[in-house]
Design a protein around this motif. Sequence first.
Motif, PDB file in Angstrom:
ATOM      1  N   GLU A  42      35.232 -27.451  15.295  1.00 38.01           N
ATOM      2  CA  GLU A  42      35.776 -28.544  14.471  1.00 38.01           C
ATOM      3  C   GLU A  42      34.669 -29.473  13.982  1.00 38.01           C
ATOM      4  O   GLU A  42      34.632 -29.831  12.800  1.00 38.01           O
ATOM      5  CB  GLU A  42      36.804 -29.324  15.285  1.00 38.01           C
ATOM      6  N   ASN A  43      33.762 -29.870  14.881  1.00 38.70           N
ATOM      7  CA  ASN A  43      32.673 -30.768  14.483  1.00 38.70           C
ATOM      8  C   ASN A  43      31.723 -30.099  13.505  1.00 38.70           C
ATOM      9  O   ASN A  43      31.246 -30.730  12.551  1.00 38.70           O
ATOM     10  CB  ASN A  43      31.913 -31.255  15.711  1.00 38.70           C
ATOM     11  N   LEU A  44      31.422 -28.815  13.737  1.00 37.00           N
ATOM     12  CA  LEU A  44      30.554 -28.087  12.806  1.00 37.00           C
ATOM     13  C   LEU A  44      31.205 -27.962  11.428  1.00 37.00           C
ATOM     14  O   LEU A  44      30.530 -28.091  10.407  1.00 37.00           O
ATOM     15  CB  LEU A  44      30.226 -26.705  13.361  1.00 37.00           C
ATOM     16  N   GLY A  45      32.510 -27.714  11.414  1.00 35.40           N
ATOM     17  CA  GLY A  45      33.219 -27.641  10.135  1.00 35.40           C
ATOM     18  C   GLY A  45      33.192 -28.960   9.398  1.00 35.40           C
ATOM     19  O   GLY A  45      32.954 -29.010   8.186  1.00 35.40           O
ATOM     20  N   ALA A  46      33.426 -30.056  10.129  1.00 31.54           N
ATOM     21  CA  ALA A  46      33.391 -31.388   9.508  1.00 31.54           C
ATOM     22  C   ALA A  46      31.991 -31.683   8.973  1.00 31.54           C
ATOM     23  O   ALA A  46      31.838 -32.233   7.872  1.00 31.54           O
ATOM     24  CB  ALA A  46      33.822 -32.454  10.521  1.00 31.54           C
ATOM     25  N   MET A  47      30.964 -31.300   9.748  1.00 31.80           N
ATOM     26  CA  MET A  47      29.599 -31.525   9.284  1.00 31.80           C
ATOM     27  C   MET A  47      29.331 -30.698   8.022  1.00 31.80           C
ATOM     28  O   MET A  47      28.718 -31.185   7.072  1.00 31.80           O
ATOM     29  CB  MET A  47      28.594 -31.165  10.374  1.00 31.80           C
ATOM     30  N   GLY A  48      29.808 -29.457   7.990  1.00 29.75           N
ATOM     31  CA  GLY A  48      29.614 -28.630   6.804  1.00 29.75           C
ATOM     32  C   GLY A  48      30.263 -29.220   5.567  1.00 29.75           C
ATOM     33  O   GLY A  48      29.674 -29.225   4.482  1.00 29.75           O
ATOM     34  N   VAL A  49      31.468 -29.744   5.730  1.00 30.83           N
ATOM     35  CA  VAL A  49      32.152 -30.368   4.586  1.00 30.83           C
ATOM     36  C   VAL A  49      31.391 -31.617   4.141  1.00 30.83           C
ATOM     37  O   VAL A  49      31.217 -31.849   2.937  1.00 30.83           O
ATOM     38  CB  VAL A  49      33.623 -30.684   4.930  1.00 30.83           C
ATOM     39  N   ALA A  50      30.906 -32.416   5.098  1.00 31.50           N
ATOM     40  CA  ALA A  50      30.123 -33.602   4.740  1.00 31.50           C
ATOM     41  C   ALA A  50      28.856 -33.204   3.984  1.00 31.50           C
ATOM     42  O   ALA A  50      28.510 -33.820   2.970  1.00 31.50           O
ATOM     43  CB  ALA A  50      29.774 -34.396   5.999  1.00 31.50           C
ATOM     44  N   GLN A  51      28.180 -32.172   4.469  1.00 33.07           N
ATOM     45  CA  GLN A  51      26.970 -31.703   3.782  1.00 33.07           C
ATOM     46  C   GLN A  51      27.301 -31.185   2.388  1.00 33.07           C
ATOM     47  O   GLN A  51      26.543 -31.415   1.435  1.00 33.07           O
ATOM     48  CB  GLN A  51      26.291 -30.611   4.619  1.00 33.07           C
ATOM     49  N   LEU A  52      28.432 -30.529   2.257  1.00 33.35           N
ATOM     50  CA  LEU A  52      28.866 -30.047   0.948  1.00 33.35           C
ATOM     51  C   LEU A  52      29.071 -31.218  -0.007  1.00 33.35           C
ATOM     52  O   LEU A  52      28.616 -31.193  -1.157  1.00 33.35           O
ATOM     53  CB  LEU A  52      30.158 -29.236   1.092  1.00 33.35           C
ATOM     54  N   LEU A  53      29.726 -32.272   0.478  1.00 28.91           N
ATOM     55  CA  LEU A  53      29.964 -33.450  -0.356  1.00 28.91           C
ATOM     56  C   LEU A  53      28.665 -34.145  -0.760  1.00 28.91           C
ATOM     57  O   LEU A  53      28.593 -34.760  -1.822  1.00 28.91           O
ATOM     58  CB  LEU A  53      30.886 -34.430   0.361  1.00 28.91           C
ATOM     59  N   LEU A  54      27.645 -34.044   0.099  1.00 25.12           N
ATOM     60  CA  LEU A  54      26.349 -34.644  -0.205  1.00 25.12           C
ATOM     61  C   LEU A  54      25.468 -33.742  -1.065  1.00 25.12           C
ATOM     62  O   LEU A  54      24.371 -34.124  -1.449  1.00 25.12           O
ATOM     63  CB  LEU A  54      25.618 -34.991   1.095  1.00 25.12           C
ATOM     64  N   GLY A  55      25.937 -32.512  -1.324  1.00 22.12           N
ATOM     65  CA  GLY A  55      25.165 -31.581  -2.139  1.00 22.12           C
ATOM     66  C   GLY A  55      24.119 -30.816  -1.351  1.00 22.12           C
ATOM     67  O   GLY A  55      23.272 -30.153  -1.938  1.00 22.12           O
ATOM     68  N   GLN A  56      24.179 -30.877  -0.030  1.00 20.01           N
ATOM     69  CA  GLN A  56      23.244 -30.144   0.836  1.00 20.01           C
ATOM     70  C   GLN A  56      23.832 -28.756   1.086  1.00 20.01           C
ATOM     71  O   GLN A  56      24.335 -28.452   2.161  1.00 20.01           O
ATOM     72  CB  GLN A  56      23.031 -30.921   2.136  1.00 20.01           C
ATOM     73  N   LEU A  57      23.767 -27.933   0.067  1.00 19.62           N
ATOM     74  CA  LEU A  57      24.543 -26.695   0.044  1.00 19.62           C
ATOM     75  C   LEU A  57      24.098 -25.665   1.068  1.00 19.62           C
ATOM     76  O   LEU A  57      24.941 -25.036   1.716  1.00 19.62           O
ATOM     77  CB  LEU A  57      24.534 -26.119  -1.368  1.00 19.62           C
ATOM     78  N   ASP A  58      22.811 -25.456   1.229  1.00 20.80           N
ATOM     79  CA  ASP A  58      22.354 -24.485   2.225  1.00 20.80           C
ATOM     80  C   ASP A  58      22.755 -24.922   3.629  1.00 20.80           C
ATOM     81  O   ASP A  58      23.217 -24.109   4.434  1.00 20.80           O
ATOM     82  CB  ASP A  58      20.834 -24.289   2.145  1.00 20.80           C
ATOM     83  N   ASP A  59      22.571 -26.218   3.914  1.00 16.30           N
ATOM     84  CA  ASP A  59      22.963 -26.748   5.226  1.00 16.30           C
ATOM     85  C   ASP A  59      24.472 -26.652   5.421  1.00 16.30           C
ATOM     86  O   ASP A  59      24.943 -26.339   6.514  1.00 16.30           O
ATOM     87  CB  ASP A  59      22.512 -28.206   5.377  1.00 16.30           C
ATOM     88  N   ALA A  60      25.227 -26.933   4.362  1.00 23.01           N
ATOM     89  CA  ALA A  60      26.690 -26.865   4.442  1.00 23.01           C
ATOM     90  C   ALA A  60      27.132 -25.442   4.785  1.00 23.01           C
ATOM     91  O   ALA A  60      27.979 -25.245   5.665  1.00 23.01           O
ATOM     92  CB  ALA A  60      27.316 -27.312   3.125  1.00 23.01           C
TER      93      ALA A  60
END
Length: 161
Positions: A42-60
């Motif tokens: 759950e936390n990894l998924g939330a972090m991925g979505v946050a990174q996606l929103l920030l445009g950090q696509l590879d990290d997301a």
Amino acid sequence: GFEFGPLRSPVRSGAAQASERSDVPAAAARIRDRASADENAENLGAMGVAQLLLGQLDDAIASLQKSVDARATPPANSDLAAAYLERGRRMANPEDYEKALPSAERAIKEDPSLPEPYFNRALALEYLQLSDAARKAWEDASRHESNSRWAEEARKRTQPR
């Protein structure tokens, strides 16, 4: 799910685009701290979505893949598909569209009531220039997204161009 927003034209840079909301970076930092303390799905998924929103696509994509690997849920697969679609769009990389498609299809298979993966599947097929399959997928998306701006977008895409 994500709030509706019109699709933008692809850009060839992987650079993060500034968030339109100033509270997103602070929220993302809190999510990152929580995920660092406890790397559950759950936390990894939330972090991925946050990174996606920030445009950090590879990290997301990396975070969302870890989330899926830890516990593959339909929303996690759909979010991973969305991240691949966004990176493919920004980098004009068809390989990312090919990676998005199975994630969206897994989400649909596991939870046919979830509307987001139908939209992601249709986008992937459209970006892969599979016109007939994309049109059918847009019809499916509009049926599963009854009365929303997402449904409007899906219905528009079923019209001949």
